[in-house]
Enzyme design. Structure first.
Site, PDB file in Angstrom:
ATOM      1  CB  THR A  39      -0.942   0.045   1.222  1.00 51.85           C
ATOM      2  OG1 THR A  39      -0.156   0.074   2.421  1.00 51.85           O
ATOM      3  CG2 THR A  39      -1.870  -1.152   1.247  1.00 51.85           C
ATOM      4  CG  HIS A  42      -0.311   0.016  -4.897  1.00 54.12           C
ATOM      5  ND1 HIS A  42      -0.784  -1.144  -4.321  1.00 54.12           N
ATOM      6  CD2 HIS A  42       0.361  -0.365  -6.000  1.00 54.12           C
ATOM      7  CE1 HIS A  42      -0.418  -2.172  -5.064  1.00 54.12           C
ATOM      8  NE2 HIS A  42       0.293  -1.733  -6.087  1.00 54.12           N
TER       9      HIS A  42
HETATM   10 ZN   LIG Z   1       0.722  -2.772   5.297  1.00 52.61          ZN
END
Ligand SMILES: [Zn+2]
Length: 338
Positions: A39, A42
């Protein structure tokens, strides 16, 4: 102190920040290691819309207690700790224990843009989110507890009958799910993963790796295990990976969706209705899962070592983010040493 700033999408810099000070009920942690999460990658590219320029990210961390805010008597300065980054309001902590991830007012360290998080040499966190490391656990392993909590929570979402279990996706979260399944007693774990280097890492973890490019995942599972999977975990979260999980499991099986690759999915609906399969969601973890993941990882240090691909110093973190975002072939977790 030095911290890793997201200057703009696709560009990070190590910048000097004022040393933070703990307020009442807060703990100052001297950070040792912070893991780079999918994450975060991203967020770095701007792809998931969940990070903004001007932010210091970092939510998979470990370090030592450096100072206590007013009203606290522990943990003692110097104690090795990790941080549960899911913060619920102090007044709700008891009532929401065991389901903090469902609290509508929760915030997450490393996601919330106005809080300087753990890609920094020092971080301030609420004392109730500080978790001491078990005796003897290396600090580097402490930074793996957060992704292991994601996996521990997902595994706990399904009743696991005896038999082969399928995981779709062999990146860091898929690898953590493999370890969490083994910790929960699963003896046969198969993982579908297109990248050869990741398949090698999965075999080192004790899983059976399948190449989804080499034919139907369902057929490969039946060929290798002799029977369909009794349960499956989708650590990717796109239509193809979920269809593979559904068709590779026996009738009546449950499939846990933990990956979040796409916001909408095309489902082979009869694989759910006519075969009476169940689809179960899993998101983050509760404080109870976080504690369980801490204890289980302390008991399996070889698995913790096998999850880490490399450790880089803070000065190399901007280049490391760039190369990971460009699809550099790193099979497992990358830690930043602060
Ligand atoms: Zn994480």
């Amino acid at each position: 102190m030095w911290a890793l700033l997201l200057v703009e999408f696709g560009r990070m810099e190590v910048r000097e920040y004022p040393d933070p000070e703990p307020g009442p009920g807060e703990v100052l942690v001297e950070v040792a290691f912070t893991g780079i999460c999918g994450t975060d990658i991203h967020g770095f590219t701007g792809q998931n819309g969940r990070r903004v320029p001007g932010q210091v990210m970092g939510h998979e961390t470990s370090g030592r207690v450096a100072a206590l805010g007013d009203g606290l008597t522990g943990p003692a300065v110097g104690t090795p700790v990790t941080v549960n980054p899911v913060v619920v309001p102090a007044g709700d902590a008891d009532q929401w224990r065991g389901r903090e991830q469902q609290h509508p007012g929760k915030w997450v360290l490393g996601v919330r843009p106005d809080v300087v998080a753990a890609f920094a040499q020092r971080v301030v966190v609420p004392a109730r989110n500080v978790v001491p490391l078990p005796d003897g656990m290396p600090l580097a392993h402490g930074a793996l507890i957060e992704p292991m909590a994601v996996a521990t929570h997902a595994v706990g979402r399904l009743a696991l009958p005896d038999g082969p279990v399928l995981v779709a996706g062999g990146g860091p979260i898929g690898q953590s799910v493999v370890v969490a399944l083994q910790q929960a007693g699963a003896t046969s774990v198969l993982v579908s993963e297109p990248a050869a280097t990741r398949r090698e890492a999965l075999e080192r973890l004790g899983a059976i790796a399948i190449d989804p490019g080499a034919g139907s995942v369902a057929e490969q599972v039946r060929d290798l295990a002799g029977v369909p999977a009794v349960a499956a975990f989708d650590a990717v979260g796109n239509s193809a990976s979920l269809a593979g999980c559904l068709t590779a499991t026996r009738p009546g099986a449950s499939v846990c969706l933990v990956g979040m690759a796409t916001p909408t999915l095309d489902l082979p609906s009869f694989e759910i209705s006519a075969q009476e399969r169940s689809l179960v969601g899993s998101f983050a973890y509760s404080s109870v899962d976080f504690g369980l993941a801490t204890q289980r990882l302390a008991a399996t240090p070889a698995s913790a070592d096998a999850l880490v691909s490399r450790t880089v110093p803070l000065a190399e973190a901007p280049d490391t983010f760039r190369s990971l975002a460009a699809g550099n072939d790193t099979p497992g977790k990358v830690l930043v040493a602060l």
